[in-house]
Design an enzyme around this catalytic site. Structure first.
Site, PDB file in Angstrom:
ATOM      1  N   SER A 161       0.789  -1.236   0.000  1.00 42.07           N
ATOM      2  CA  SER A 161       0.000   0.000   0.000  1.00 42.07           C
ATOM      3  C   SER A 161       0.821   1.286   0.000  1.00 42.07           C
ATOM      4  O   SER A 161       0.322   2.328  -0.409  1.00 42.07           O
ATOM      5  CB  SER A 161      -0.977   0.020   1.171  1.00 42.07           C
ATOM      6  OG  SER A 161      -0.293   0.186   2.388  1.00 42.07           O
ATOM      7  N   LYS A 206       0.284   4.321   6.772  1.00 39.67           N
ATOM      8  CA  LYS A 206      -0.297   5.175   5.731  1.00 39.67           C
ATOM      9  C   LYS A 206       0.229   6.603   5.895  1.00 39.67           C
ATOM     10  O   LYS A 206       0.887   6.946   6.861  1.00 39.67           O
ATOM     11  CB  LYS A 206      -1.827   5.211   5.833  1.00 39.67           C
ATOM     12  CG  LYS A 206      -2.513   3.860   5.870  1.00 39.67           C
ATOM     13  CD  LYS A 206      -2.415   3.122   4.580  1.00 39.67           C
ATOM     14  CE  LYS A 206      -3.118   1.767   4.703  1.00 39.67           C
ATOM     15  NZ  LYS A 206      -2.853   0.886   3.611  1.00 39.67           N
TER      16      LYS A 206
END
Length: 150
Positions: free
Chosen positions: A36, A79
Site C-alpha cells: 500500500s 499510511k
C-alpha cells in the site's frame, strides 16, 4: 553474594522499566508489510517511529504514520496523513469533511491500498507513531519530511 544478586535483579528491573517506557512513550520500530505504500515503502522495510508528536497531536499532512486498523485492532496499518480535522476530502465525486479528533489516511499506492477511502476518517486515538526514517535495508536509509506532495 546475596547483595550482588539483589543489585543485579534491581538493575534488571530498572532496565526493563526504562525500556518499556521508551517503547510506550518515546519510540519504536515497525516492519512494513504489503504494497500500500509503494514506492515509498516496501514489504520488510524497517521504520524508526516516534510517539511524542502523536501524544502531543503535532502531526501534519504528509506524515507517514502507523495506526491500529479500524476494522481489526490486532493489526497495524502504515499510511500517509492526507487530511486533518476540518479538511474536505474529495474522492470519486463525494466530499467528506474530516471530523474533529480524526485524520484521513491513504496509502501512496492508491490502486492497492485499503485506507480512509474504505474505513472513513480514522480516530486520532488509533495512531501509534510517526515514521522518522526508514532504517532498513541499509542501502535505502531515508529520512522522512512532512512536506506534503500530491
Amino acid at each position: 553474594m546475596l547483595r550482588n544478586l539483589s543489585k543485579y535483579i534491581l538493575g534488571s528491573v530498572e532496565l526493563a522499566c526504562v525500556t518499556y517506557c521508551m517503547y510506550k512513550f518515546v519510540g519504536d520500530i515497525a516492519v512494513c508489510d504489503g504494497p500500500s505504500m509503494e514506492p515509498t515503502l516496501y514489504t520488510n522495510d524497517v521504520l524508526l517511529l516516534e510517539r511524542i508528536s502523536i501524544r502531543l497531536q503535532r502531526f501534519e499532512k504528509g506524515d507517514i504514520v502507523v495506526s491500529k486498523c479500524p476494522n481489526n485492532p490486532k493489526e497495524n496499518i502504515c499510511k500517509r496523513i492526507v487530511g486533518l480535522p476540518g479538511d474536505k476530502i474529495t474522492d470519486n465525486f463525494t466530499v467528506t469533511t474530516v471530523p474533529y479528533g480524526h485524520v484521513w489516511l491513504e496509502g501512496d499506492n492508491r490502486n492497492n491500498s485499503t485506507d480512509s477511502r474504505v474505513f472513513g476518517p480514522i480516530p486520532q486515538g488509533l495512531l501509534q507513531g510517526r515514521a522518522l526514517c526508514k532504517i532498513l535495508p541499509l542501502r535505502d536509509i531515508t529520512m522522512f519530511t512532512t512536506k506534503y506532495a500530491t
